[in-house]
Design a protein around this motif. Structure first.
Motif, PDB file in Angstrom:
ATOM      1  N   PHE A 177       0.817  -1.213   0.000  1.00 55.40           N
ATOM      2  CA  PHE A 177       0.000   0.000   0.000  1.00 55.40           C
ATOM      3  C   PHE A 177       0.855   1.269   0.000  1.00 55.40           C
ATOM      4  N   ALA A 178       2.151   1.134  -0.260  1.00 50.48           N
ATOM      5  CA  ALA A 178       3.054   2.281  -0.164  1.00 50.48           C
ATOM      6  C   ALA A 178       2.640   3.421  -1.083  1.00 50.48           C
ATOM      7  N   ASP A 179       2.086   3.092  -2.259  1.00 48.64           N
ATOM      8  CA  ASP A 179       1.701   4.137  -3.202  1.00 48.64           C
ATOM      9  C   ASP A 179       0.424   4.866  -2.782  1.00 48.64           C
ATOM     10  N   ARG A 180      -0.220   4.398  -1.740  1.00 51.75           N
ATOM     11  CA  ARG A 180      -1.446   5.054  -1.267  1.00 51.75           C
ATOM     12  C   ARG A 180      -1.206   5.897  -0.015  1.00 51.75           C
ATOM     13  N   LEU A 181       0.030   5.973   0.445  1.00 54.77           N
ATOM     14  CA  LEU A 181       0.344   6.709   1.664  1.00 54.77           C
ATOM     15  C   LEU A 181       0.350   8.214   1.422  1.00 54.77           C
ATOM     16  N   THR A 182      -0.246   8.946   2.351  1.00 57.07           N
ATOM     17  CA  THR A 182      -0.266  10.405   2.305  1.00 57.07           C
ATOM     18  C   THR A 182      -0.007  10.938   3.704  1.00 57.07           C
ATOM     19  N   GLN A 183       0.937  11.854   3.843  1.00 55.87           N
ATOM     20  CA  GLN A 183       1.173  12.487   5.138  1.00 55.87           C
ATOM     21  C   GLN A 183       0.390  13.784   5.240  1.00 55.87           C
ATOM     22  N   ILE A 184      -0.450  13.874   6.257  1.00 58.12           N
ATOM     23  CA  ILE A 184      -1.184  15.109   6.547  1.00 58.12           C
ATOM     24  C   ILE A 184      -0.934  15.444   8.010  1.00 58.12           C
ATOM     25  N   ASN A 185      -0.231  16.528   8.266  1.00 60.77           N
ATOM     26  CA  ASN A 185       0.038  16.932   9.645  1.00 60.77           C
ATOM     27  C   ASN A 185      -1.243  17.365  10.335  1.00 60.77           C
ATOM     28  N   ILE A 186      -1.431  16.912  11.558  1.00 60.00           N
ATOM     29  CA  ILE A 186      -2.600  17.299  12.339  1.00 60.00           C
ATOM     30  C   ILE A 186      -2.468  18.771  12.718  1.00 60.00           C
ATOM     31  N   GLY A 187      -3.495  19.543  12.428  1.00 66.85           N
ATOM     32  CA  GLY A 187      -3.429  20.990  12.656  1.00 66.85           C
ATOM     33  C   GLY A 187      -4.000  21.404  13.994  1.00 66.85           C
ATOM     34  N   THR A 188      -3.496  22.507  14.509  1.00 72.01           N
ATOM     35  CA  THR A 188      -4.040  23.090  15.729  1.00 72.01           C
ATOM     36  C   THR A 188      -3.832  24.593  15.686  1.00 72.01           C
ATOM     37  N   PHE A 189      -4.497  25.296  16.582  1.00 71.32           N
ATOM     38  CA  PHE A 189      -4.360  26.749  16.679  1.00 71.32           C
ATOM     39  C   PHE A 189      -3.351  27.097  17.774  1.00 71.32           C
ATOM     40  N   VAL A 190      -2.465  28.009  17.469  1.00 79.58           N
ATOM     41  CA  VAL A 190      -1.387  28.386  18.382  1.00 79.58           C
ATOM     42  C   VAL A 190      -1.771  29.661  19.118  1.00 79.58           C
ATOM     43  N   GLU A 191      -1.576  29.646  20.437  1.00 74.27           N
ATOM     44  CA  GLU A 191      -1.852  30.838  21.236  1.00 74.27           C
ATOM     45  C   GLU A 191      -0.891  31.967  20.862  1.00 74.27           C
ATOM     46  N   THR A 192      -1.354  33.206  21.016  1.00 77.55           N
ATOM     47  CA  THR A 192      -0.531  34.364  20.675  1.00 77.55           C
ATOM     48  C   THR A 192       0.681  34.473  21.590  1.00 77.55           C
ATOM     49  N   ASP A 193       0.484  34.228  22.874  1.00 74.53           N
ATOM     50  CA  ASP A 193       1.567  34.334  23.854  1.00 74.53           C
ATOM     51  C   ASP A 193       1.873  32.963  24.447  1.00 74.53           C
ATOM     52  N   THR A 194       3.033  32.840  25.044  1.00 74.67           N
ATOM     53  CA  THR A 194       3.345  31.629  25.804  1.00 74.67           C
ATOM     54  C   THR A 194       2.723  31.740  27.187  1.00 74.67           C
ATOM     55  N   ILE A 195       2.434  30.594  27.816  1.00 76.81           N
ATOM     56  CA  ILE A 195       1.881  30.609  29.174  1.00 76.81           C
ATOM     57  C   ILE A 195       2.937  30.213  30.196  1.00 76.81           C
ATOM     58  N   CYS A 196       4.113  29.871  29.706  1.00 73.09           N
ATOM     59  CA  CYS A 196       5.177  29.352  30.561  1.00 73.09           C
ATOM     60  C   CYS A 196       5.743  30.439  31.478  1.00 73.09           C
ATOM     61  N   PHE A 197       5.573  30.284  32.786  1.00 73.83           N
ATOM     62  CA  PHE A 197       6.137  31.182  33.802  1.00 73.83           C
ATOM     63  C   PHE A 197       5.797  32.655  33.535  1.00 73.83           C
ATOM     64  N   THR A 198       4.528  32.910  33.234  1.00 74.36           N
ATOM     65  CA  THR A 198       4.107  34.290  32.981  1.00 74.36           C
ATOM     66  C   THR A 198       3.795  35.047  34.266  1.00 74.36           C
ATOM     67  N   ASP A 199       3.487  34.307  35.344  1.00 75.37           N
ATOM     68  CA  ASP A 199       3.114  34.948  36.601  1.00 75.37           C
ATOM     69  C   ASP A 199       4.137  34.569  37.673  1.00 75.37           C
ATOM     70  N   PRO A 200       5.072  35.475  38.013  1.00 77.08           N
ATOM     71  CA  PRO A 200       6.121  35.149  38.990  1.00 77.08           C
ATOM     72  C   PRO A 200       5.574  34.792  40.370  1.00 77.08           C
ATOM     73  N   SER A 201       4.369  35.255  40.692  1.00 78.78           N
ATOM     74  CA  SER A 201       3.812  34.994  42.022  1.00 78.78           C
ATOM     75  C   SER A 201       3.132  33.630  42.111  1.00 78.78           C
ATOM     76  N   ARG A 202       2.943  32.973  40.975  1.00 75.19           N
ATOM     77  CA  ARG A 202       2.235  31.693  40.963  1.00 75.19           C
ATOM     78  C   ARG A 202       3.218  30.534  41.133  1.00 75.19           C
ATOM     79  N   LEU A 203       2.800  29.541  41.900  1.00 71.18           N
ATOM     80  CA  LEU A 203       3.626  28.353  42.091  1.00 71.18           C
ATOM     81  C   LEU A 203       3.800  27.639  40.746  1.00 71.18           C
ATOM     82  N   ALA A 204       5.030  27.255  40.447  1.00 67.17           N
ATOM     83  CA  ALA A 204       5.299  26.559  39.189  1.00 67.17           C
ATOM     84  C   ALA A 204       4.493  25.268  39.116  1.00 67.17           C
TER      85      ALA A 204
END
Length: 368
Positions: free
Chosen positions: A163-190
């Motif tokens: 079935f090699a000739d029938r293979l198709t790669q389609i990357n799964i899509g998602t929506f990316v947030e505008t900002d990162t959420i990693c360590f954005t609030d210094p007062s919050r416990l990691a």
């Protein structure tokens, strides 16, 4: 995309009526993929149907209108093999033009339906499953096999050379947030989020030993483990034995589970994963810093660009990766930002929907 391609889509979409065949796993773990695809189909005015096992709340899966069929009627072993003729009769009223098997666990059902209805189908394979050679695939009706990554593509090509000739790669899509959420609030416990099935205690022992060491060294953080499975009781017992019950919480795969991922600064993939991980994709998209284990479907993992990497079952390696992210917030945020850019460039929802439509169209062509 050329003007001719847009024209081709416009002409072909009038006849497209896909029926998506889902498993319990795909409904739980691939919720965002299914939802994004259904919305994309609705935007193109393409009606869709869902064939689902019983007992699932589909509200988060089907934001766009879709016909829903339940199979099997009762969630009991071997029941999937009964009532297929009845299901085919119900589907005929929807008049599907193509079947789309979203999980290889339902390949047998899809093959039977395709034969009864005389329809082409698209089969998705998301894993490096060693039993791929035994997958029930119709040479006459399976028009395309879709995979989400180069690693899975190479594995399927080797396992299913006919079935090699029938293979198709389609990357799964998602929506990316505008900002990162990693360590954005210094007062919050990691906080650290883990998403992994609770199948074996051994999958979590090195990670929890690393958490114990980091806590002993004086670092303060919380951990949420998202998953279910037969090892949950033993994992809870280990948490008590290590004195971690007050900082480690186990929760089921919540709906929507992105709400759990987005609550973390760090996302950990504790073991090699032999399927394409939508949890990892979403963790990168929302902007967490990722620490991941090598050895499975690793296409999303670019060392020190999209993730820090640790060795399988190595407590010192896991501890070092987590220590770096917990201690070096600027590095963690740069890692999260680079991962978001990678996802934005290679895993867009619009590209996924367009590629899926092209695949449907090609599968419906005579001679395909």
């Amino acid at each position: 995309m050329s003007g001719q391609e847009y024209l081709d889509i416009g002409v072909a979409r009038k006849s497209l009526r896909p029926a998506l065949i889902l498993s319990s796993r795909s409904i739980t773990e691939h919720t965002t993929f299914i939802r994004h695809l259904l919305v994309g189909l609705a935007d193109e005015s393409i009606p869709a149907a869902l064939i689902c096992p019983p007992g699932h709340n589909l509200e988060s899966v089907t934001p766009a209108p879709a016909a829903v069929f339940t199979h099997p009627q009762v969630a009991l072993p071997l029941m999937e093999h009964t009532g297929v003729e009845r299901l085919a009769g119900q589907l005929e009223k929807f008049r599907p033009s193509i079947l789309h098997c979203v999980c290889e666990s339902r390949a047998g059902l899809t093959r039977r339906l395709a034969r009864i209805l005389g329809l082409p189908y698209v089969l998705m394979i998301n894993s490096l499953n060693k039993s791929l050679r035994r997958l029930p695939i119709s040479a006459n009706h399976c028009a395309r096999i879709v995979v989400p990554s180069e690693t899975v593509l190479a594995s399927v090509a080797q396992s299913l050379p006919r079935f090699a000739d029938r293979l198709t790669q389609i990357n799964i899509g998602t929506f990316v947030e505008t900002d990162t959420i990693c360590f954005t609030d210094p007062s919050r416990l990691a906080s650290i989020v883990v998403a992994h099935p609770l199948r074996r205690l051994s999958d979590f022992e090195p990670f929890l030993q690393a958490v114990k060491s980091l806590r002993t060294d004086g670092r303060e953080f919380m951990v949420a483990i998202m998953g279910t499975g037969p090892a949950e009781r033993r994992i809870r017992q280990l948490l008590v034995a290590l004195g971690l019950s007050d900082i480690v919480t186990i929760v089921p795969v919540l709906d929507p589970w992105r709400s759990v991922v987005v609550a973390g600064d760090i996302f950990v993939q504790p073991q090699p994963v032999r399927t394409f991980s939508v949890f990892l994709l979403e963790a990168m998209a929302v902007g967490t810093a990722v620490a991941a284990c090598w050895g499975g479907v690793d296409d999303l993992i670019v060392p020190n660009q999209t993730a820090v990497v640790f060795e399988p079952n190595s407590e010192p390696s896991i501890r070092q990766a987590l220590k770096q992210l917990l201690d070096e917030h600027d590095f963690a945020r740069r890692l999260a930002t680079t991962a978001q850019e990678h996802i934005r460039s290679h895993y867009s929802v619009s590209a996924m929907v367009f590629a899926t439509l092209k695949t449907y169209m090609a599968a419906q062509q005579p001679g395909r």
